[in-house]
Design a protein around this motif. Structure first.
Motif, PDB file in Angstrom:
ATOM      1  N   UNK A  29       0.749  -1.011  -0.038  1.00 27.15           N
ATOM      2  CA  UNK A  29       0.257  -0.187   0.006  1.00 27.15           C
ATOM      3  C   UNK A  29       0.814   1.327   0.379  1.00 27.15           C
ATOM      4  N   UNK A  30       0.157   1.931  -1.030  1.00 23.54           N
ATOM      5  CA  UNK A  30       1.309   2.769  -1.524  1.00 23.54           C
ATOM      6  C   UNK A  30       0.545   4.596  -0.360  1.00 23.54           C
ATOM      7  N   UNK A  31       1.310   5.704  -0.554  1.00 22.53           N
ATOM      8  CA  UNK A  31       0.677   7.274   0.282  1.00 22.53           C
ATOM      9  C   UNK A  31      -0.278   7.741  -0.968  1.00 22.53           C
ATOM     10  N   UNK A  32      -1.641   7.764  -0.553  1.00 26.97           N
ATOM     11  CA  UNK A  32      -2.018   8.481  -1.491  1.00 26.97           C
ATOM     12  C   UNK A  32      -2.643   9.945  -1.772  1.00 26.97           C
ATOM     13  N   UNK A  33      -2.644  10.717  -2.763  1.00 26.13           N
ATOM     14  CA  UNK A  33      -3.044  12.367  -2.598  1.00 26.13           C
ATOM     15  C   UNK A  33      -4.329  12.131  -3.301  1.00 26.13           C
ATOM     16  N   UNK A  34      -5.297  13.046  -2.895  1.00 23.30           N
ATOM     17  CA  UNK A  34      -6.847  13.523  -3.129  1.00 23.30           C
ATOM     18  C   UNK A  34      -6.845  14.522  -3.905  1.00 23.30           C
ATOM     19  N   UNK A  35      -6.548  14.479  -5.257  1.00 24.83           N
ATOM     20  CA  UNK A  35      -6.748  15.884  -6.333  1.00 24.83           C
ATOM     21  C   UNK A  35      -7.545  16.638  -6.011  1.00 24.83           C
ATOM     22  N   UNK A  36      -7.636  17.975  -5.958  1.00 23.70           N
ATOM     23  CA  UNK A  36      -8.907  18.804  -5.594  1.00 23.70           C
ATOM     24  C   UNK A  36      -9.027  20.037  -6.009  1.00 23.70           C
ATOM     25  N   UNK A  57     -11.690  31.391  -2.771  1.00 27.14           N
ATOM     26  CA  UNK A  57     -12.433  31.226  -4.080  1.00 27.14           C
ATOM     27  C   UNK A  57     -13.081  29.629  -3.625  1.00 27.14           C
ATOM     28  N   UNK A  58     -13.980  28.993  -4.972  1.00 25.21           N
ATOM     29  CA  UNK A  58     -14.622  27.715  -4.796  1.00 25.21           C
ATOM     30  C   UNK A  58     -13.548  26.430  -4.418  1.00 25.21           C
ATOM     31  N   UNK A  59     -13.569  25.227  -4.020  1.00 27.30           N
ATOM     32  CA  UNK A  59     -12.494  24.401  -4.526  1.00 27.30           C
ATOM     33  C   UNK A  59     -13.715  23.569  -3.944  1.00 27.30           C
ATOM     34  N   UNK A  60     -13.005  21.777  -4.472  1.00 24.31           N
ATOM     35  CA  UNK A  60     -13.924  20.663  -3.750  1.00 24.31           C
ATOM     36  C   UNK A  60     -13.440  19.796  -5.254  1.00 24.31           C
ATOM     37  N   UNK A  61     -13.402  18.713  -4.022  1.00 25.03           N
ATOM     38  CA  UNK A  61     -12.529  16.949  -4.615  1.00 25.03           C
ATOM     39  C   UNK A  61     -12.548  16.989  -6.367  1.00 25.03           C
ATOM     40  N   UNK A  62     -11.962  16.014  -6.554  1.00 24.38           N
ATOM     41  CA  UNK A  62     -12.330  15.630  -8.393  1.00 24.38           C
ATOM     42  C   UNK A  62     -13.074  14.019  -7.984  1.00 24.38           C
ATOM     43  N   UNK A  63     -14.066  14.256  -8.769  1.00 27.14           N
ATOM     44  CA  UNK A  63     -14.802  12.548  -8.183  1.00 27.14           C
ATOM     45  C   UNK A  63     -14.101  11.757  -9.255  1.00 27.14           C
ATOM     46  N   UNK A  64     -14.377   9.946  -8.961  1.00 23.40           N
ATOM     47  CA  UNK A  64     -14.182   9.278  -9.896  1.00 23.40           C
ATOM     48  C   UNK A  64     -14.251   9.273 -11.619  1.00 23.40           C
ATOM     49  N   UNK A  65     -13.694   9.495 -11.717  1.00 27.14           N
ATOM     50  CA  UNK A  65     -14.065   9.014 -13.516  1.00 27.14           C
ATOM     51  C   UNK A  65     -13.953  10.258 -13.972  1.00 27.14           C
ATOM     52  N   UNK A  66     -13.762  11.318 -13.775  1.00 26.92           N
ATOM     53  CA  UNK A  66     -13.939  12.575 -13.508  1.00 26.92           C
ATOM     54  C   UNK A  66     -12.732  13.764 -14.122  1.00 26.92           C
ATOM     55  N   UNK A  67     -12.637  14.361 -15.298  1.00 27.60           N
ATOM     56  CA  UNK A  67     -11.565  14.888 -15.163  1.00 27.60           C
ATOM     57  C   UNK A  67     -11.780  16.615 -14.793  1.00 27.60           C
ATOM     58  N   UNK A 117      -3.535  20.869  -4.156  1.00 26.08           N
ATOM     59  CA  UNK A 117      -4.382  21.860  -4.414  1.00 26.08           C
ATOM     60  C   UNK A 117      -4.534  21.591  -6.478  1.00 26.08           C
ATOM     61  N   UNK A 118      -4.815  22.003  -7.246  1.00 30.90           N
ATOM     62  CA  UNK A 118      -4.953  22.179  -8.559  1.00 30.90           C
ATOM     63  C   UNK A 118      -5.576  23.628  -8.959  1.00 30.90           C
ATOM     64  N   UNK A 119      -5.052  24.782  -9.212  1.00 31.67           N
ATOM     65  CA  UNK A 119      -4.576  25.890  -9.346  1.00 31.67           C
ATOM     66  C   UNK A 119      -5.462  26.222 -10.776  1.00 31.67           C
ATOM     67  N   UNK A 120      -6.973  26.973 -11.006  1.00 31.49           N
ATOM     68  CA  UNK A 120      -7.508  27.194 -12.197  1.00 31.49           C
ATOM     69  C   UNK A 120      -7.643  29.067 -12.083  1.00 31.49           C
ATOM     70  N   UNK A 121      -8.153  29.541 -12.910  1.00 31.85           N
ATOM     71  CA  UNK A 121      -8.378  29.850 -13.229  1.00 31.85           C
ATOM     72  C   UNK A 121      -9.706  29.778 -14.553  1.00 31.85           C
ATOM     73  N   UNK A 122     -11.121  30.139 -14.690  1.00 27.50           N
ATOM     74  CA  UNK A 122     -12.036  30.397 -15.666  1.00 27.50           C
ATOM     75  C   UNK A 122     -12.833  31.578 -15.799  1.00 27.50           C
ATOM     76  N   UNK A 123     -13.455  31.392 -16.437  1.00 26.87           N
ATOM     77  CA  UNK A 123     -14.811  32.723 -17.297  1.00 26.87           C
ATOM     78  C   UNK A 123     -16.224  32.020 -17.204  1.00 26.87           C
TER      79      UNK A 123
END
Length: 313
Positions: A166-173, A200-210, A245-251
């Motif tokens: 078992x290896x350490x896991x990181x949760x993408x958000x 700013x708004x933030x949230x976790x990436x769900x399974x099967x989601x880009x 934490x994956x930082x984005x800007x958007x319109x």
């Protein structure tokens, strides 16, 4: 001529800095690790519950790093890497920090000192905090339920029964600064936050989601705003407890700027102009994000100047 300090660039995000090579090729080399641990130049970072000893200096904060012969017996050793001078670094995780040290050493965590540590120290503490938390929560095998034991210099746990690794896991958000056609930014207040705290708004990436899909989904779910184009900016570890934490800007998408919040996860959300933000923090009605958060730097890049440095949470 303006004396405003330069905006911090994304490459300088406090928790994304490092000054040590992780040297992963040594993690399974037990003779090398034993020799490195006993070497007189090796330095050890005691850690417990996400805290380590630090000392305050005129130029910032420094970790208290000890020779291996000065740390107590027991605890879990994690190999953190080596620097350009050949110094090896380990963390030693225990139920408590070692007995009181001489001088002005005090216990502190990343939220408090992450922004004032050197590149080397910030990288060491982020690495150690993330490993310590993962080990605390993975004492048993998820396949068969038997106990696991530490291996790989702290970067692996192996089941004592079925030998599963078992290896350490990181949760993408995702964390994102969204702007509208008037170049206002979308900020929100979490329902659990004190009055005046906005981010700013933030949230976790769900399974099967880009990650791009996650940006659009989270903004719509939390604020009812529809997002058009998004662009990646930067990332930083956020070991509270195990996120990246994956930082984005958007319109905002055409016609998608109307805000609707459910009042449960978010207490409120608003479009802010630069003038709105400046007036808010000058009056004390708005508290900007912490200096160690990527949210702060996303806002600063949009705003065009550093946010008030005296504000911390």
């Amino acid at each position: 001529m303006s004396t405003m300090p330069e905006i911090q660039r994304f490459g300088d995000l406090p928790l994304a800095r490092a000054g040590v090579d992780r040297a992963a090729h040594h993690r399974l080399d037990e003779p090398w690790l034993a020799a490195a641990w006993s070497h007189p130049t090796t330095r050890v970072l005691p850690i417990s519950g996400g805290e380590a000893f630090v000392v305050d200096t005129p130029t910032g904060t420094e970790l208290v790093l000890l020779p291996s012969f000065e740390v107590p017996e027991g605890g879990d050793r994690y190999f953190l890497g080596t620097d350009d001078d050949g110094v090896s670094y380990f963390a030693l995780a225990g139920e408590t920090l070692p007995g009181r040290l001489d001088g002005d050493a005090r216990p502190a965590g990343l939220r408090e000192v992450g922004g004032t540590l050197s590149d080397r120290d910030a990288g060491l503490l982020v690495h150690a905090v993330a490993l310590e938390h993962w080990h605390r929560l993975h004492s048993f095998c998820s396949r068969c339920g038997h106990p696991t034991e530490k291996a790989g210099a702290g970067h692996l746990r192996r089941c004592t029964s079925c030998a599963a690794e078992h290896y350490p896991r990181t949760d993408p958000a995702v964390i994102m600064l969204i702007t509208d056609e008037q170049d206002r930014c979308l900020l929100a207040r979490n329902a659990l936050w004190p009055e005046g705290r906005w981010s700013t708004l933030a949230g976790f990436v769900e399974p099967g989601e880009s990650i791009e899909q996650a940006v659009a989904r989270e903004v719509f779910e939390e604020a009812g705003v529809r997002v058009g184009e998004v662009s990646y900016r930067a990332s930083q570890p956020w070991p509270f407890p195990a996120s990246l934490m994956l930082g984005f800007v958007g319109r905002v998408a055409p016609g998608g700027a109307e805000i609707t919040v459910d009042g449960e996860e978010l207490a409120e959300a608003r479009w802010f102009s630069r003038e709105d933000l400046r007036a808010g923090w000058e009056s004390g009605e708005i508290v900007p994000p912490s200096g160690i958060s990527i949210a702060r730097h996303l806002i600063e890049q949009w705003y065009g100047a550093p946010l008030p440095s005296s504000v911390r949470w």
